[in-house]
Scaffold this motif. Structure first.
Motif, PDB file in Angstrom:
ATOM      1  N   MET A   1       3.437 -49.624 -23.408  1.00 40.93           N
ATOM      2  CA  MET A   1       3.011 -50.975 -23.021  1.00 40.93           C
ATOM      3  C   MET A   1       1.587 -51.215 -23.492  1.00 40.93           C
ATOM      4  N   ASP A   2       1.371 -52.261 -24.230  1.00 40.09           N
ATOM      5  CA  ASP A   2       0.073 -52.598 -24.800  1.00 40.09           C
ATOM      6  C   ASP A   2      -0.762 -53.356 -23.780  1.00 40.09           C
ATOM      7  N   SER A   3      -1.924 -52.789 -23.394  1.00 45.44           N
ATOM      8  CA  SER A   3      -2.763 -53.427 -22.373  1.00 45.44           C
ATOM      9  C   SER A   3      -3.358 -54.742 -22.851  1.00 45.44           C
ATOM     10  N   GLY A   4      -3.320 -54.994 -24.175  1.00 44.40           N
ATOM     11  CA  GLY A   4      -3.888 -56.234 -24.683  1.00 44.40           C
ATOM     12  C   GLY A   4      -2.872 -57.352 -24.826  1.00 44.40           C
ATOM     13  N   LYS A   5      -1.592 -57.071 -24.564  1.00 45.09           N
ATOM     14  CA  LYS A   5      -0.560 -58.082 -24.756  1.00 45.09           C
ATOM     15  C   LYS A   5      -0.516 -59.052 -23.580  1.00 45.09           C
ATOM     16  N   ARG A   6       0.120 -60.178 -23.823  1.00 45.19           N
ATOM     17  CA  ARG A   6       0.321 -61.158 -22.757  1.00 45.19           C
ATOM     18  C   ARG A   6       1.583 -60.764 -22.001  1.00 45.19           C
ATOM     19  N   LEU A   7       1.443 -60.453 -20.732  1.00 49.71           N
ATOM     20  CA  LEU A   7       2.541 -59.942 -19.934  1.00 49.71           C
ATOM     21  C   LEU A   7       3.480 -61.056 -19.520  1.00 49.71           C
ATOM     22  N   LYS A   8       4.765 -60.710 -19.417  1.00 48.70           N
ATOM     23  CA  LYS A   8       5.711 -61.611 -18.781  1.00 48.70           C
ATOM     24  C   LYS A   8       6.107 -60.997 -17.453  1.00 48.70           C
ATOM     25  N   ILE A   9       5.849 -61.739 -16.394  1.00 54.15           N
ATOM     26  CA  ILE A   9       6.176 -61.293 -15.041  1.00 54.15           C
ATOM     27  C   ILE A   9       7.244 -62.224 -14.479  1.00 54.15           C
ATOM     28  N   ALA A  10       8.378 -61.660 -14.134  1.00 54.68           N
ATOM     29  CA  ALA A  10       9.456 -62.436 -13.517  1.00 54.68           C
ATOM     30  C   ALA A  10       9.338 -62.313 -12.010  1.00 54.68           C
ATOM     31  N   TYR A  11       9.295 -63.439 -11.334  1.00 54.18           N
ATOM     32  CA  TYR A  11       9.150 -63.450  -9.874  1.00 54.18           C
ATOM     33  C   TYR A  11      10.419 -64.032  -9.256  1.00 54.18           C
ATOM     34  N   ILE A  12      11.257 -63.150  -8.693  1.00 55.31           N
ATOM     35  CA  ILE A  12      12.484 -63.582  -8.025  1.00 55.31           C
ATOM     36  C   ILE A  12      12.147 -63.869  -6.564  1.00 55.31           C
ATOM     37  N   GLY A  13      12.350 -65.108  -6.148  1.00 60.25           N
ATOM     38  CA  GLY A  13      11.856 -65.569  -4.857  1.00 60.25           C
ATOM     39  C   GLY A  13      10.555 -66.321  -5.060  1.00 60.25           C
ATOM     40  N   GLY A  14      10.431 -66.895  -6.258  1.00 58.81           N
ATOM     41  CA  GLY A  14       9.174 -67.523  -6.682  1.00 58.81           C
ATOM     42  C   GLY A  14       8.824 -68.812  -5.976  1.00 58.81           C
ATOM     43  N   GLY A  15       9.645 -69.241  -5.014  1.00 60.29           N
ATOM     44  CA  GLY A  15       9.291 -70.406  -4.218  1.00 60.29           C
ATOM     45  C   GLY A  15       8.583 -70.039  -2.933  1.00 60.29           C
ATOM     46  N   SER A  37       7.101 -66.215 -14.564  1.00 61.93           N
ATOM     47  CA  SER A  37       8.304 -67.041 -14.483  1.00 61.93           C
ATOM     48  C   SER A  37       8.811 -67.020 -13.054  1.00 61.93           C
ATOM     49  N   LEU A  38       8.913 -68.187 -12.434  1.00 61.62           N
ATOM     50  CA  LEU A  38       9.255 -68.313 -11.021  1.00 61.62           C
ATOM     51  C   LEU A  38      10.703 -68.747 -10.868  1.00 61.62           C
ATOM     52  N   TYR A  39      11.505 -67.901 -10.232  1.00 64.43           N
ATOM     53  CA  TYR A  39      12.885 -68.293  -9.962  1.00 64.43           C
ATOM     54  C   TYR A  39      13.155 -68.248  -8.471  1.00 64.43           C
ATOM     55  N   ASP A  40      13.787 -69.293  -7.982  1.00 64.98           N
ATOM     56  CA  ASP A  40      14.194 -69.337  -6.582  1.00 64.98           C
ATOM     57  C   ASP A  40      15.562 -70.002  -6.525  1.00 64.98           C
ATOM     58  N   ILE A  41      16.362 -69.599  -5.553  1.00 64.50           N
ATOM     59  CA  ILE A  41      17.695 -70.177  -5.426  1.00 64.50           C
ATOM     60  C   ILE A  41      17.611 -71.692  -5.226  1.00 64.50           C
ATOM     61  N   GLU A  42      16.510 -72.153  -4.626  1.00 65.86           N
ATOM     62  CA  GLU A  42      16.193 -73.579  -4.559  1.00 65.86           C
ATOM     63  C   GLU A  42      15.029 -73.834  -5.500  1.00 65.86           C
ATOM     64  N   LYS A  43      15.234 -74.631  -6.520  1.00 71.18           N
ATOM     65  CA  LYS A  43      14.206 -74.776  -7.553  1.00 71.18           C
ATOM     66  C   LYS A  43      12.981 -75.553  -7.074  1.00 71.18           C
ATOM     67  N   LYS A  44      13.160 -76.444  -6.112  1.00 68.32           N
ATOM     68  CA  LYS A  44      12.051 -77.308  -5.694  1.00 68.32           C
ATOM     69  C   LYS A  44      10.811 -76.517  -5.283  1.00 68.32           C
ATOM     70  N   PRO A  45      10.904 -75.488  -4.399  1.00 65.67           N
ATOM     71  CA  PRO A  45       9.686 -74.742  -4.060  1.00 65.67           C
ATOM     72  C   PRO A  45       9.127 -73.958  -5.237  1.00 65.67           C
ATOM     73  N   ALA A  46       9.979 -73.543  -6.167  1.00 62.51           N
ATOM     74  CA  ALA A  46       9.463 -72.862  -7.359  1.00 62.51           C
ATOM     75  C   ALA A  46       8.667 -73.835  -8.224  1.00 62.51           C
ATOM     76  N   LEU A  47       9.157 -75.051  -8.331  1.00 64.97           N
ATOM     77  CA  LEU A  47       8.409 -76.079  -9.070  1.00 64.97           C
ATOM     78  C   LEU A  47       7.075 -76.374  -8.399  1.00 64.97           C
ATOM     79  N   ALA A  48       7.074 -76.380  -7.059  1.00 62.26           N
ATOM     80  CA  ALA A  48       5.821 -76.591  -6.335  1.00 62.26           C
ATOM     81  C   ALA A  48       4.836 -75.476  -6.643  1.00 62.26           C
ATOM     82  N   ASN A  49       5.327 -74.225  -6.643  1.00 60.99           N
ATOM     83  CA  ASN A  49       4.433 -73.105  -6.921  1.00 60.99           C
ATOM     84  C   ASN A  49       3.976 -73.086  -8.379  1.00 60.99           C
ATOM     85  N   GLU A  50       4.788 -73.643  -9.275  1.00 62.12           N
ATOM     86  CA  GLU A  50       4.337 -73.784 -10.665  1.00 62.12           C
ATOM     87  C   GLU A  50       3.074 -74.644 -10.724  1.00 62.12           C
TER      88      GLU A  50
END
Length: 455
Positions: A1-15, A37-50
């Motif tokens: 893993m390259d410490s200088g790269k831009r990380l992708k973090i997937a957040y399940i429960g992202g709302g 990346s924020l994923y929630d079973i209900e997208k509305k709170p994930a959009l709010a957290n975005e």
């Protein structure tokens, strides 16, 4: 893993309006770049957290370069992720039935997420999702580091490893910080040293999540267990509280009486707060609400949780509209520090939940343990911590057996197997017939969430 790269973090429960906000606040205080990346079973709170997460970039003092994006589906969220955070909760009304139905049978719980009847029912609802998470991670990001924050911690991790044995998963918990904070406070008082920080206290941690113990503690190389022993003896009867009687208003507060009692009997300090430790024991501390109050800790307050949920929803709207802002940093999780260490941005020693490969010498191999661990670039190594005392081993192994039964029940889709764990739980004080009635009532109350099972 390259410490200088831009990380992708997937957040399940992202709302999430609780840990999700803490995560974003802590992320903003660190020098780290990436996309969450924020994923929630209900997208509305994930959009709010975005929206809320991206507003950190406008705040003075923000050190991170993080972009938050709400995902349309779990595949989009997970694909090619470097890190996956699993943080799901469930329906508040399910939690209500989990806690209150057992009270009709004289069984009281103080937290209800890790063990006891509530913890078992919670696991039966959550673990089928974890099987799916493991399958998706294997397909879409098999090399990702998976950080679990969801309770019941131990069975969630066992499920991930059972479905995908090569998964790189661990549990991150702030529960053991409470003992380090207490040790820092009493050490500072004893040595007349102002502002000792919990990170300056070095401990040996051994056990399982929710029921782990400290048997060694030092400050600047000095053994401080004698200081704690004297303190525990002094406050064993009345307890020690920073703010007297706070536990009556704040369920997360306690007077450490359970901690002192178990230490003076078993020689190891419970690492988590009293209300969590108490649930892993027979009903010594939870025979009734009056008993819990005599030990100066409180049961979870559902009305308070509902009130906080409503307040957070209202604040979310305010944050989105720019009428308020979240502060940067100031929380106690090590999650971001763990991510940075794994990404190659320095080493870290902190607690982690991992399958037992010998770090707890007298617990079965493969069970999920909680010990210290060394985090470094693309590597987590559990620190060998020795074993539990015989008395604490006897209390702990009962839980590890029950946890295996619960996971077996989910994979075999057999609620009868889970019932064996249900009646073997230390809090189960009802007779066998009553326990069966309670089990059926609790299953019925959440039946729409249990369609995964065949019986």
């Amino acid at each position: 893993m390259d410490s200088g790269k831009r990380l992708k973090i997937a957040y399940i429960g992202g709302g999430s309006f609780r840990f999700g906000w803490r995560f974003m606040s802590e992320m903003a205080s660190e020098e780290i770049c990436g996309t969450v990346s924020l994923y929630d079973i209900e997208k509305k709170p994930a959009l709010a957290n975005e929206v809320i997460g991206n507003k950190f970039r406008e705040q003075k003092g923000c050190r991170s370069d993080i972009i938050y994006l709400a995902a349309d589906n779990i595949n989009e969220c997970l694909r090619d992720a470097d890190f996956v955070i699993l943080s799901i909760s469930g329906d508040m009304e399910d939690y209500v039935s989990d806690l209150h139905l057992p009270e009709m049978y004289g069984i009281y719980q103080s937290y209800g997420e890790n063990t006891g009847p509530a913890g078992i029912l919670r696991a039966l609802r959550i673990l089928p999702h974890y099987i799916e998470f493991a399958r998706k991670i294997k397909e879409l990001c098999p090399n990702a580091w998976v950080i679990n924050l969801t309770n019941p911690m131990n069975v969630c991790l066992m499920t991930l490893y059972r479905e995908f044995p090569q998964i790189k998963a661990f549990g991150s918990s702030s529960e053991p910080f409470s003992v380090s904070e207490l040790l820092a406070e009493i050490t500072g008082r004893s040595l007349s040293v102002p502002s000792v920080h919990r990170r300056e206290i070095k401990t040996n941690l051994v056990g399982i999540n929710g029921f782990s113990f400290v048997n060694e503690a030092s400050y600047n190389g000095m053994d401080i267990m004698p200081i704690f022993t004297e303190f525990a003896q002094k406050y064993a009867d009345d307890g020690y509280e920073r703010r007297p009687e706070e536990f009556r208003l704040n369920p997360a507060a306690c007077a450490n009486k359970v901690r002192f009692d178990m230490f003076l009997r078993y020689g190891m300090i419970p690492a988590q707060s009293d209300r969590i430790t108490a649930e892993f024991c027979p009903p010594w501390y939870l025979r009734s609400p009056k008993t819990a109050a005599s030990w100066k800790f409180a049961q979870v307050n559902i009305n308070l949780l509902k009130k906080q949920q409503t307040e957070r929803a209202a604040r979310s709207k305010l944050l989105m509209e720019g009428g308020d802002s979240l502060r940067i940093g100031g929380y106690t999780s090590d999650c971001i520090s763990q991510i940075k260490a794994l990404a190659g941005m320095g080493n870290l020693i902190t607690n982690a939940c991992l399958p037992n490969s010998g770090q707890v010498e007298n617990l079965p191999k493969g069970v999920i343990t909680e010990t210290n661990a060394l985090f470094s670039k693309n590597c987590v190594r559990a620190v060998t911590s020795g074993g539990l005392s015989e008395e604490l081993y006897a209390l702990t192994v009962r839980h590890t057996v029950n946890q295996k039964l619960i996971v077996d029940a989910v994979f075999e889709k057999d609620l009868d197997i889970a019932f064996n764990a249900f009646i073997n739980d230390p809090l189960m004080s009802a007779d066998l017939s009553s326990a069966g009635e309670l089990y059926k009532e609790m299953l019925t109350a959440v039946s729409t969430k249990l369609l995964y099972y065949t019986s």
